[in-house]
Scaffold this motif. Structure first.
Motif, PDB file in Angstrom:
ATOM      1  N   PRO A 193       0.803  -1.221   0.000  1.00 57.87           N
ATOM      2  CA  PRO A 193       0.000   0.000   0.000  1.00 57.87           C
ATOM      3  C   PRO A 193       0.840   1.278   0.000  1.00 57.87           C
ATOM      4  O   PRO A 193       0.326   2.343  -0.321  1.00 57.87           O
ATOM      5  CB  PRO A 193      -0.836  -0.104   1.275  1.00 57.87           C
ATOM      6  CG  PRO A 193      -0.229  -1.179   2.078  1.00 57.87           C
ATOM      7  CD  PRO A 193       0.577  -2.032   1.174  1.00 57.87           C
TER       8      PRO A 193
ATOM      9  N   ARG B  78      -0.936   1.763  -5.426  1.00 56.33           N
ATOM     10  CA  ARG B  78      -2.106   2.610  -5.098  1.00 56.33           C
ATOM     11  C   ARG B  78      -2.817   3.078  -6.354  1.00 56.33           C
ATOM     12  O   ARG B  78      -4.036   3.161  -6.396  1.00 56.33           O
ATOM     13  CB  ARG B  78      -1.665   3.813  -4.264  1.00 56.33           C
ATOM     14  CG  ARG B  78      -1.579   3.463  -2.797  1.00 56.33           C
ATOM     15  CD  ARG B  78      -1.404   4.678  -1.964  1.00 56.33           C
ATOM     16  NE  ARG B  78       0.040   4.834  -1.734  1.00 56.33           N
ATOM     17  CZ  ARG B  78       0.643   5.946  -1.446  1.00 56.33           C
ATOM     18  NH1 ARG B  78      -0.015   7.072  -1.352  1.00 56.33           N
ATOM     19  NH2 ARG B  78       1.933   5.975  -1.233  1.00 56.33           N
TER      20      ARG B  78
ATOM     21  N   ARG C 129      -4.587  -0.133  -8.015  1.00 56.77           N
ATOM     22  CA  ARG C 129      -5.561  -0.824  -7.168  1.00 56.77           C
ATOM     23  C   ARG C 129      -5.860  -2.221  -7.710  1.00 56.77           C
ATOM     24  O   ARG C 129      -6.999  -2.549  -8.070  1.00 56.77           O
ATOM     25  CB  ARG C 129      -6.853  -0.028  -7.047  1.00 56.77           C
ATOM     26  CG  ARG C 129      -6.674   1.269  -6.333  1.00 56.77           C
ATOM     27  CD  ARG C 129      -7.980   1.963  -6.166  1.00 56.77           C
ATOM     28  NE  ARG C 129      -7.749   3.270  -5.553  1.00 56.77           N
ATOM     29  CZ  ARG C 129      -8.686   4.125  -5.309  1.00 56.77           C
ATOM     30  NH1 ARG C 129      -9.933   3.847  -5.620  1.00 56.77           N
ATOM     31  NH2 ARG C 129      -8.406   5.286  -4.756  1.00 56.77           N
TER      32      ARG C 129
END
Length: 115
Positions: free
Chosen positions: A90, A96, A99
């Motif tokens: 993360p 990020r 995703r």
């Protein structure tokens, strides 16, 4: 003068031969419900329940790991840059941004990520 039912020459009464015989179920419940056995049983049940709760809590602790037969699986995502399966990261900007969908993969095939 000897009592009726006494042994010849003893001058005493015959000893009592104990309580009348009881059946096996009565004997079983007498043993189970003795105070000592109730305390030991309560401690054993408490220890068993506590152990099972702790075991369940430990198995739920790591949601990223599961068992599939004899293989240990972990959640991983495929990094498009390296083409390798990696642990979720993360803190990684690419992770990020993308995703990605996490899939369960064998631990041996997953690259470990560090900050």
């Amino acid at each position: 003068r000897p009592n009726p039912g006494s042994r010849p020459g003893s001058g005493q009464r015959r000893p009592n031969h104990g309580p009348p015989p009881i059946n096996e179920m009565q004997r079983f419940t007498d043993i189970i419900f003795r105070p000592r056995n109730m305390i030991i049983g309560s401690i054993a049940i408490y220890a068993f329940v506590t152990t099972m709760q702790q075991w369940k809590r430990n198995s739920e602790k790591d949601p990223l790991v599961t068992d599939a037969g004899d293989r240990r699986l972990v959640q991983a995502w495929k990094n498009p840059k390296s083409g390798e399966w990696e642990q979720p990261a993360p803190w990684d900007p690419l992770y990020r941004q993308l995703r990605p969908k996490l899939e369960y993969m064998p631990r041996e095939e997953v690259t470990k990520r560090h900050r």
